[in-house]
Design a protein around this motif. Structure first.
Motif, mmCIF file in Angstrom:
data_model
loop_
_atom_site.group_PDB
_atom_site.id
_atom_site.type_symbol
_atom_site.label_atom_id
_atom_site.label_comp_id
_atom_site.label_asym_id
_atom_site.label_seq_id
_atom_site.Cartn_x
_atom_site.Cartn_y
_atom_site.Cartn_z
ATOM 1 N N ILE A 50 0.839 -1.204 0.000
ATOM 2 C CA ILE A 50 0.000 0.000 0.000
ATOM 3 C C ILE A 50 0.871 1.251 0.000
ATOM 4 O O ILE A 50 1.796 1.391 0.810
ATOM 5 N N THR A 51 0.552 2.176 -0.907
ATOM 6 C CA THR A 51 1.222 3.473 -0.979
ATOM 7 C C THR A 51 0.196 4.571 -0.733
ATOM 8 O O THR A 51 -0.887 4.553 -1.327
ATOM 9 N N LEU A 52 0.529 5.499 0.141
ATOM 10 C CA LEU A 52 -0.362 6.619 0.435
ATOM 11 C C LEU A 52 0.137 7.881 -0.253
ATOM 12 O O LEU A 52 1.287 8.273 -0.073
ATOM 13 N N LEU A 53 -0.716 8.507 -1.037
ATOM 14 C CA LEU A 53 -0.433 9.779 -1.681
ATOM 15 C C LEU A 53 -1.451 10.799 -1.177
ATOM 16 O O LEU A 53 -2.634 10.491 -1.047
ATOM 17 N N ASP A 54 -1.006 12.004 -0.889
ATOM 18 C CA ASP A 54 -1.919 13.032 -0.378
ATOM 19 C C ASP A 54 -2.056 14.203 -1.340
ATOM 20 O O ASP A 54 -2.267 15.344 -0.937
ATOM 21 N N ASN A 55 -1.962 13.907 -2.642
ATOM 22 C CA ASN A 55 -2.054 14.951 -3.658
ATOM 23 C C ASN A 55 -3.361 14.885 -4.439
ATOM 24 O O ASN A 55 -3.456 15.347 -5.567
ATOM 25 N N GLY A 56 -4.391 14.305 -3.829
ATOM 26 C CA GLY A 56 -5.675 14.203 -4.503
ATOM 27 C C GLY A 56 -6.330 15.559 -4.695
ATOM 28 O O GLY A 56 -6.119 16.490 -3.907
ATOM 29 N N THR A 57 -7.132 15.675 -5.739
ATOM 30 C CA THR A 57 -7.762 16.959 -6.072
ATOM 31 C C THR A 57 -9.296 16.859 -6.103
ATOM 32 O O THR A 57 -9.952 17.723 -6.671
ATOM 33 N N ASP A 58 -9.842 15.832 -5.497
ATOM 34 C CA ASP A 58 -11.297 15.684 -5.518
ATOM 35 C C ASP A 58 -11.953 16.839 -4.767
ATOM 36 O O ASP A 58 -11.419 17.334 -3.758
ATOM 37 N N ALA A 59 -13.123 17.264 -5.253
ATOM 38 C CA ALA A 59 -13.815 18.409 -4.646
ATOM 39 C C ALA A 59 -14.293 18.098 -3.232
ATOM 40 O O ALA A 59 -14.396 19.004 -2.395
#
Length: 520
Positions: A50-59
């Protein structure tokens, strides 16, 4: 966020993951975003896959998506899936990570074959025991078919959306921006609504089945026990149920089922179904009985279903249970799921900070008022009788709450609204005859149960209340047809009693088969 025991359990589950998973978080500076980020960091630390990314752009913030690197899965949680939805999160991680679903090969193929664009949004509450079934079904569909997108939305966290869409009951599902359905829906039911020919195909398959020795109508505790006892006799056994688990699925806490100190309705329903599946029992779900055609002496009995299917059997066990009793006043049906609700655990969080009423002063009504008092601004409890009927300990707790008003000797006469949602109720003071109005936003009806016997009228003996009349052996007025559980005249509608009555009816049916098939 996760205690040591839960982390250890989750770590063991994640060992089943065979493909890399990317968790992409869309966060803001709020406290809930920080809470979500902490949860996702803990989850990511439990598996190298599992890799966690915190660059999501969802509204929608906070939210996170699950996908495989370079994959085309569209599965998102808008909110922190704890409570009842933690299982949904675990299953989503496993399925995105390549662990196979328990769904049948036929159902999986049906999902993969769906054509078109399906954008699902499900509003849930963390206290809703009905929501996980819907969330898990749509998540699986999103994993299996790239044409299907699903976002599960915590209604309590996204109140603006709930208000704009006037969501007043959970689960509420939208498809491509249009209301798709409300309430508990399983995978097969959702597929049936999308693939309308599936119901017809299933009905044809069911109608082609050979006659059963024992056919159980209903999949609650009584029906499950009846099926197990029949199958253990080595006779051809079938169960046809509108939904396996029955009324138990709508029960939150169960603390009086002997040998099980504490459980929840959906968990017990799953356990019942899994137990039945250990035997050679033909289970036919999503089948609502519509007509009984009793056989004459020596002939088969027949049951027809709303789907168009038909089944025959030497003996029948009717265990169709009961449903919530309605007030049957003007406005109730018009505003059902638009302020009129029947499950305080499920829908209570949607009324946070609002004024609600509870109709009914028995244990269910008082328990509902107590639960709601911790969420809403004010609860008004109305009881038809001159006094509450709940246990004394519950009444003491209720009377200690500062935001609860109890009105007895009150007859609810109308649900009022603005055309879109509830805005109040009208009741009559039974002693004085004076009519009064209460301004509020929600009404929770808790006035008992009605037996599901409308389809039996005119064919079998029923009481004026609609209960099936049975003798000490569970036999009805028609030889070879037995009944068990909340649908019958047996007193005390309890799960443990329904289980025993189901077993008794099954043993009686077997005895009937032996005696009627014995040579002269």
């Amino acid at each position: 966020m996760l205690d040591a025991n839960l982390k250890a359990q989750l770590k063991s589950y994640l060992e089943r993951v065979t493909q890399p998973i990317e968790i992409v978080a869309s966060l803001d500076d709020g406290a809930k975003s920080r809470e979500m980020h902490d949860l996702l960091k803990e989850i990511a630390s439990l598996s190298s896959q599992i890799t966690l990314l915190d660059n999501g752009t969802d509204a929608r913030k906070p939210s996170f998506s699950l996908n495989r690197p370079g994959g085309d899965i569209s599965l998102r949680f808008a909110g922190i899936p704890m409570g009842h939805e933690f299982t949904s999160l675990v299953l989503a991680l496993l399925q995105v990570g390549g662990h196979p679903s328990k769904a049948s090969a036929e159902v999986i193929e049906q999902i993969r074959s769906l054509k078109g664009e399906f954008n699902f949004e499900t509003y849930f509450s963390l206290s809703c025991q009905n929501c996980p079934d819907v969330v898990q079904a749509l998540n699986l569909m999103a994993v299996l078919n790239p044409n299907i997108r699903h976002v599960a939305i915590d209604g309590a966290l996204f109140q603006d959306e709930v208000t704009e869409r006037q969501v007043m009951a959970v689960p509420s599902v939208y498809l491509n921006g249009v209301n798709f359905g409300q309430g508990r829906m399983g995978l097969e039911e959702i597929l049936g609504k999308l693939d309308t020919s599936a119901i017809e195909r299933q009905a044809e398959k069911i109608s082609a089945k050979d006659a059963f020795d024992v056919l159980v109508i209903g999949g609650g505790p009584a029906g499950a026990a009846a099926a197990i006892y029949a199958a253990r006799k080595g006779i051809r056994t079938g169960v046809a149920a509108e939904r396996f688990g029955g009324q138990v699925l709508d029960t939150m806490a169960i603390e009086n089922f002997i040998s099980v100190q504490e459980t929840e309705g959906p968990k017990l329903a799953t356990a019942l179904e899994e137990h039945v599946k250990q035997y050679d029992v033909d289970i036919m779900n999503l089948q609502r009985a519509d007509q009984l055609i009793p056989g004459k002496a020596g002939e088969l009995h027949e049951v027809k279903f709303a789907s168009g299917a038909s089944l025959k059997a030497k003996t029948l066990i009717l265990a169709t249970g009961a449903r919530w009793r309605e007030m049957n006043v003007p406005g109730e049906q018009e505003y059902r799921s638009r302020g009129v609700a029947y499950c305080p655990h499920c829908d209570g969080p949607l009324f946070k900070g609002k004024r609600v009423a509870v109709i009914g002063g028995g244990n269910s009504g008082v328990e509902a008022a107590i639960d709601l008092a911790g969420i809403v601004a004010h609860v008004t409890l109305l009881e038809f009788d001159t006094k509450l009927r709940a246990d004394a300990v519950l009444q003491r707790k209720l009377n200690s709450l500062p935001n609860v008003t109890v009105i007895t000797n009150a007859q609810t006469t109308e649900v009022t609204g603005d055309g879109q949602k509830v805005n109040g109720l009208r009741y009559k003071e039974r002693q004085s005859g004076e009519v009064r109005d209460i301004a509020l936003e929600g009404i929770f009806v808790q006035i008992g149960l009605l037996p599901n016997t409308d389809w039996l009228k005119g064919t079998i003996e029923l009481t004026p209340r609609g209960e099936i009349v049975v003798d000490a052996r569970g036999e009805t007025s028609i030889p070879g047809i037995f009944a068990a559980g909340d649908v019958t005249t047996v007193p005390y509608k309890q799960i443990v009693i329904a289980v025993g009555e189901g077993a008794k009816a099954s043993l009686s049916a077997f005895d009937h088969l032996i005696r009627t098939s014995a040579p002269d």
